[in-house]
Design an enzyme around this catalytic site. Structure first.
Site, PDB file in Angstrom:
ATOM      1  N   GLY A 194     -15.337  -7.078   9.393  1.00 29.47           N
ATOM      2  CA  GLY A 194     -14.104  -6.950   8.054  1.00 29.47           C
ATOM      3  C   GLY A 194     -14.933  -7.613   7.368  1.00 29.47           C
ATOM      4  CG  ASP A 230      -8.273   0.166   3.568  1.00 24.34           C
ATOM      5  OD1 ASP A 230      -9.620  -1.214   2.415  1.00 24.34           O
ATOM      6  OD2 ASP A 230      -6.904  -0.589   2.685  1.00 24.34           O
ATOM      7  NE  ARG A 263      -0.310  -6.197  22.101  1.00 23.73           N
ATOM      8  CZ  ARG A 263      -0.818  -7.279  23.209  1.00 23.73           C
ATOM      9  NH1 ARG A 263      -0.164  -7.042  23.940  1.00 23.73           N
ATOM     10  NH2 ARG A 263      -1.624  -8.254  22.895  1.00 23.73           N
ATOM     11  NE  ARG A 272       3.504  -1.091  15.725  1.00 21.96           N
ATOM     12  CZ  ARG A 272       3.030  -0.898  14.265  1.00 21.96           C
ATOM     13  NH1 ARG A 272       3.016   0.258  13.739  1.00 21.96           N
ATOM     14  NH2 ARG A 272       3.365  -2.275  13.849  1.00 21.96           N
ATOM     15  CE  LYS A 327      -4.137  -2.316   1.968  1.00 23.36           C
ATOM     16  NZ  LYS A 327      -5.045  -1.470   3.081  1.00 23.36           N
ATOM     17  CB  ALA A 340      -0.103   0.678  16.297  1.00 26.99           C
ATOM     18  N   GLY A 341      -0.264   0.866  13.657  1.00 25.22           N
ATOM     19  CA  GLY A 341       0.144   0.414  12.387  1.00 25.22           C
ATOM     20  C   GLY A 341      -0.766   1.458  11.013  1.00 25.22           C
TER      21      GLY A 341
END
Length: 279
Positions: free
Chosen positions: A242, A109, A157, A161, A72, A133-134
């Protein structure tokens, strides 16, 4: 610039791994419903190193590409233009090839998340929580920028992040506060909880679901339901899956690649549900 408009066109989803992708099922169902009998949609396993070479081999019959991890961001230097939505999170999941040969990148998205929430009656919330996160979490934050009027708490965590999510908040003009994953059970009392973590990560949180939960958006679709989603439903909370996200973002991809609107959402959803049931 409109998408290509030839009678026979190709499209595909790229990524690594890719064998699990439901995108071919959804897009082919759309082509069938739209009467695009000469259109085809495939899947190819491609990583970052192989992406430039794949683009070089594409002929004029190609209408578009869907991109999943890890492509992406890697695709952006190969494009002529990207949308504001894609630029907002530095992530492209859709490429449309126009008649003049231009490569246009977009991100479905983010509007797909918003559409999935709206389908379940969520037009606006005054606060929200993100688990994880991410890349997916940043897209969730961008979606919340459109519907959340107050604070978003991200449960992560590590401090690295946490810093990343705060930076995304500043960039997207969202009021973001971060909290340690050890306290993630507190997230479940938010009006909207978006779980962006890999399979199994939130299983331990199922026991912390409150008696009257609000709305959970769990971006996973296989396996489904997750333990958290099952417990949430048991207690009467609303659950957005999802698959809801996958279908809504695919609807937008089909519309951009084919130039046909509206795409057949229900036919695509039925095809996705059938494919998942057969796994």
């Amino acid at each position: 610039m409109p998408p290509r408009a030839t009678d026979a066109c190709r499209a595909a989803v790229l990524g690594k791994p890719i064998a699990h992708s439901l995108s071919p099922v959804l897009h082919r169902a759309a082509y069938d419903a739209l009467g695009l009998t000469a259109w085809s949609y495939d899947r190819f396993e491609v990583d970052e190193a192989g992406l430039p070479g794949f683009f070089e081999e594409l002929g004029p019959q190609w209408a578009g590409l869907s991109l999943t991890m890890p492509l992406k961001r890697a695709v952006i230097p190969l494009l002529d233009e990207i949308s504001e939505t894609a630029a907002s999170v530095d992530a492209v999941n859709t490429v449309v090839f126009t008649e003049d040969g231009s490569r246009i990148g977009d991100n479905t998205d983010i509007p797909g998340m918003v559409a999935a929430l709206r389908e379940h009656g969520i037009e606006q919330v005054d606060s929200a929580a993100i688990l994880g996160a991410g890349a997916t979490a940043s897209s969730a934050l961008a979606a919340l920028a459109r519907i959340c009027t107050g604070e978003v708490v991200a449960y992560v965590r590590s401090e690295a992040r946490a810093a990343e999510m705060r930076e995304w908040g500043e960039r997207l003009d969202v009021d973001v506060r971060t909290a340690d994953w050890a306290d993630a059970g507190q997230a479940l009392r938010a009006p909207l909880v978006i779980a962006t973590t890999p399979a199994g990560t939130t299983d331990a949180l199922a026991a912390a679901v409150p008696e009257r939960p609000a709305t959970l958006f769990d971006v996973l679709y296989d396996p489904w339901p997750t333990e958290l989603a099952a417990r949430w439903s048991m207690f009467g909370g609303a659950v957005v899956s999802g698959l809801d996200l996958l279908v809504h973002q695919a609807v937008l991809q089909v519309e951009r690649m084919t130039g046909r609107s509206p795409a057949p959402l229900e036919a695509m959803r039925r095809a996705g549900e059938k494919a998942l049931a057969e796994r």
